[in-house]
Structure formats: C-alpha cells, structure tokens
Design an enzyme around this catalytic site. Structure first.
Site, PDB file in Angstrom:
ATOM      1  N   GLU A 191      44.325  36.663  46.506  1.00 55.02           N
ATOM      2  CA  GLU A 191      43.360  37.488  45.764  1.00 55.02           C
ATOM      3  C   GLU A 191      42.852  38.522  46.756  1.00 55.02           C
ATOM      4  OE1 GLU A 191      42.387  36.945  42.533  1.00 55.02           O
ATOM      5  OE2 GLU A 191      43.834  35.321  42.423  1.00 55.02           O
ATOM      6  N   GLU A 208      39.709  51.012  50.434  1.00 55.19           N
ATOM      7  CA  GLU A 208      38.555  50.280  49.909  1.00 55.19           C
ATOM      8  C   GLU A 208      37.313  50.669  50.721  1.00 55.19           C
ATOM      9  OE1 GLU A 208      38.639  45.954  50.401  1.00 55.19           O
ATOM     10  OE2 GLU A 208      38.355  45.732  48.242  1.00 55.19           O
TER      11      GLU A 208
END
Ligand code: NAD
Length: 478
Positions: free
Chosen positions: A248, A381
């Site tokens: 994840e 990010e």
C-alpha cells in the site's frame, strides 16, 4: 523517559544490548520515550513465537478467532481518550482525528471479526465422473507487517485483523517515528486475553529490522504500507524467497473541479484533504485541476478557506485544525517542492513558508496557482498542507492530466453532470474515485492502488482474501 520493549509471545521482552531509538513529539521537539533498535535475534524470537502459535490458531474455528478480535475492539473502545493522546503526542495529528482513528480501529476489528463466518471456499464441476473438486482458502502462515507513521494505530489493525481472522499470526514492525501507540495496542491485547504469539511487535529502523523482516524466509507474506521507494526495497528483499508482497504505497490524487460543480463543496473537500493530518494522507487530493471558467472563483475561495485554518500544537490547543509535519525531512520535502514550484513560475496565493511557531515543523496552509502539469509538484507526493492548482479547458484535458502520474491510488471529480461523472469513472485510471465528496475509503471497500501506488490491497472481502492462499483438492470416488 520511559523505555519500552518488544512484544514477543504475549509479553514485553527487554533487549538489554540494543541501542535505543528516541521518540519525539513533533509538535514540540521534546523526547517522549524510547524503543529498542532491535537485533536480528530479537526478530528471530518474534518469528519463532509467530511460527509456533500459528498452526494451533489456524485449527480454532474461525468464529473463535473473530471473538478474539471483538474482545480487543471492546478494550480499545474503553480507552479511546488515552490512546488518542498517545497518538497525538508522537504523531502530531489533532485530537479529534486521533479519536476517530482509535474508534475506527475498534470498528475495523469488529468488521473483520464478522468475516469469520463468511470465509468461503468453492465447489467446482469436474470433467471426470465421480470426482469432486474443492477450493479451500487457507492461511498463509506468518505475516510480516511493516507500518508507516501517519495512521499508525489503525494500520496495526488493518494488517492484524484480516491476518488473524483467517488463521495467520503476525510480526509487526511499527514506524520508528510512532512506536508508542503499538506498545499500547499490545497492552490491550494482553488485557483482552489474546493468546501469546498471535501478534508480535519488534521495534527498529527500516533498513535494519524492516529489511530483515522482509527478507525472512519464515514470513509467508509481507504486508507493507509506506512510500514507493521503500516498497521497492521491500519487494527486492522479499524476492529471493519469492515471498508474496502486499504493498500500500503513496498517492498523488487528482481532484477535478468542473465548471458546473458545487464550488463550495469542492473547496471544502479540497481544503479538508490538504489540512487533515497536516496533509500527510496517502488518499487525499494532492493536485487540483479546475476548469478555466471557474478557476479564479475556486482559487479565491480555496485561498480564503486555507488562510482561515488554525494550526499549532494539538495537545496545547484543541481548536487547531492541523498540527506539525512529522519531522525535519518531511518539512524540507514540502518547503523544497513549494520553492521550486514558485521558481518555475507558480504563484503563491497564500502561505508558502514555515509558520513562526516554536518547537515543531509547522508549515503554513498554502495554495499555489498557475501551476503547470509538467512541474515537479504535480508529480511528487507533497505530504503537507499545500494545494497546487492547474487549470484545464475540457474534460479530455482534465482526464489526460489526471492519468499522467506514476501513482494510481485515489482520485476525485466534482460535477453535477452524470455523464461527466460516468466518463470520469470509466477513463480515470485509479484504484478509487470519489464523486462530489471528500476522499476517504470505507472499510468494506477495497483500498488498492494502480501503477506505483501498490500491489494488492486492503479492506473488505478482497482485502481479507489477500491473507489467504488457495488449496485445490480433487476427490475421486472409487
Ligand atoms: P516509509 O516508506 O519511509 O516507511 C514505512 C516503513 O518502512 C517504516 O516502518 C520504515 O521503518 C520501514 N522501512 C524503511 N526502509 C525500509 C527497508 N529498506 N526495508 C523494510 N522496511 C523499511 O514511509 P513513511 O514515511 O513512514 O510513510 C509515508 C508514506 O506511506 C507515504 O508515501 C504515504 O503515501 C504512504 N502511505 C500509504 C498508504 C496506503 O494505504 N496506500 C497509507 C498510509 C501511508
């Protein structure tokens, strides 16, 4: 300062010869506690316990395994406030969000417990007379869980609950930034009467303990949540043993705001995405695409909403909407991305600097306009309270921009036109799309990123079955 220990085979075990990792409060920079930088033999002891406990645990009826999760959920629910304070102190999220994290963790354990009676195999038609073909779902064995710091308490349950209810045991390495809440989780596991060896927690840093866990031949699956770069290192460490990985990883969620959208709703949702947990959430909108006709209105309203956001030490002032960034590296990343975007021509509409608050790494709520698709801030990010805004002409351009990313975790679109929403669902290449609502997944969904955002996923039936392996049985009647 309190010294905490590893949790192995149902008890806290000292590691006398270890170096210790000091844990600090990111809101103040003050030390909170320390945990061991565990050795290879600490990790082996945890794996021994998990390996030894697993067959007996798997033999128990699934409903008994579910009941153990329910007992733990009940203990957690009785301790929401102290647990929330531990999370806020070491991670920096505001108390209301920490309370939600704790309550959600208890609900998640209960939800996964409900699956105990619903784990199903299959009976498959045979080509041969008198033969029965069965597909069983069986546990993998020992799961290695490696956690990040942003929702540290919940992520223990996100891995341990599906692992345990399906008959596995687990060895967890919490983030070295946020290990204290994991100690509390283990204390409650003891109180809830969880049999020894089912959940084991070994503290330490990633390149040592994390890597050793990922490369252990005794782990049947590594369930990892964290950054793309570390995910790749985990895959590489697991590769020689052909160990299954469930990854994840990071996100760079696009939010598309069409001209016909409810602008107030879109502004609130984007603002909430950028300030929740100080913008340090994998699934939240990280880049905003606004149709040119409404771009000025949207940017003006978003800037006003961000400017009105209160931030500060969440333990000292409960009214703040967000706290500090996790550490200096996180702060440097955010400020570097903003500085380079501004140097490349982005307009800093509001914020864009470190906030003048003592102690922690506080960054001002920031809106950048005039951002272009090719800029670094659209592709990396951010993990901070920063909203970069790009304008687009039509839906084709918006979808092309949204899909132009290495990440593929979540996405969102704001529109009143059902056809536009449906086209976006069909053409946006992400694991999750939110329409006219803020980004936040449900435990009964399936949280799974495309491209570099991960392999496999978590939650719901599909997340549960990640923790099983199939066993085909062919029975010939004679
Ligand atoms: P990180 O990758 O730096 O660290 C995660 C964990 O990996 C830590 O426990 C760390 O000690 C460990 N680690 C580091 N190097 C390792 C190695 N070589 N081998 C094994 N383990 C190692 O991530 P972080 O900064 O803790 O968390 C933030 C990241 O997590 C962001 O990218 C965020 O998007 C992602 N995240 C994703 C989800 C999701 O559901 N997809 C959820 C939460 C966070």
């Amino acid at each position: 300062m309190h010294e905490y220990h590893n949790f192995i085979n149902g008890r806290f075990v000292e590691s006398p010869n270890c170096d210790r990792i000091e844990v600090t409060n990111p809101s103040t920079g003050r030390a909170i506690c320390s945990v061991p930088e565990s050795t290879a033999s600490d990790l082996e002891a945890a794996l021994d316990a998990a390996v030894a406990a697993q067959p007996g645990w798997a033999r128990k009826p699934a409903v008994e395994r579910g009941n153990a999760l329910r007992a733990l959920a009940a203990k957690i629910r009785r301790n929401v406030e102290p647990l929330a304070r531990v999370i806020t102190e070491e991670q920096g999220k505001i108390l209301p969000l920490a309370r939600v994290e704790v309550a959600f963790t208890a609900d998640y354990l209960d939800y996964m417990a409900e699956w105990a009676r619903r784990i199903e195999g299959e009976i498959i038609e045979s080509d041969r007379p008198g033969e029965t073909i069965l597909l069983f779902r069986q546990p993998i064995g020992v799961i290695g869980g490696i956690l990040p710091w942003n929702f540290p308490f919940f992520l223990i349950a996100r891995k341990a609950a599906p692992a345990l209810v399906t008959g596995n045991t687990i060895v967890i390495k919490p983030s070295e930034e946020t290990p204290h809440n994991a100690v509390k989780f283990c204390e409650l596991a003891i109180e809830a009467g969880l049999p020894p060896g089912l959940i084991n927690v070994v503290h330490g840093r990633g390149p040592s303990v994390g890597r050793a866990l990922a490369s252990s031949p005794r782990a049947g699956m590594i369930s990892f949540t964290g950054s793309v770069e570390t995910g790749a290192a985990v895959m590489a460490a697991a590769a020689p043993n052909i160990t299954k990985v469930n990854l994840e990883l990071g996100g760079k969620a696009p939010a598309i705001v069409m001209a016909d959208a409810d602008i107030g709703l879109a502004v609130q949702a984007v603002k909430s995405s950028r300030v929740i947990n100080s913008g340090q959430v994998c699934n939240c909108a990280e880049r905003v695409y606004v149709q040119r006709k409404v771009a000025d209105e949207f940017v003006g309203k978003l800037a006003a909403a961000m400017q009105n956001t209160r931030f500060g030490d969440p333990l000292a002032d409960e009214s703040v909407e967000y706290g500090p960034l996790i550490n200096e590296a996180g702060f440097r990343k955010v400020s570097g991305l903003v500085e380079r975007a501004a140097a490349a021509g982005a307009v800093v509409v509001t914020g864009g600097r470190r906030a003048p608050l003592e102690g922690g790494y506080y960054y001002e709520p920031t809106v950048l306009a005039g951002v272009r698709q090719e800029m670094e801030i659209i592709h990396r990010e951010i993990f901070g309270p920063v909203a970069p805004v790009v304008t687009f002409e039509d839906l084709d351009e918006a979808i092309a921009y949204a899909n132009d990313s290495d990440y593929g975790l979540t996405s969102s679109i704001y529109t009143r036109d059902l056809n536009v929403a449906l086209r976006a669902c069909q053409e946006i290449r992400f694991g999750e799309t939110y329409i006219n609502r803020e980004n936040f997944e449900a435990m009964q969904g399936f949280h799974a990123g495309w491209r570099k955002s991960g392999i496999g996923g978590a939650d719901g039936k599909h997340g549960l079955y990640e923790y099983t392996q199939t066993h085909m049985v062919y029975i010939q009647r004679t």
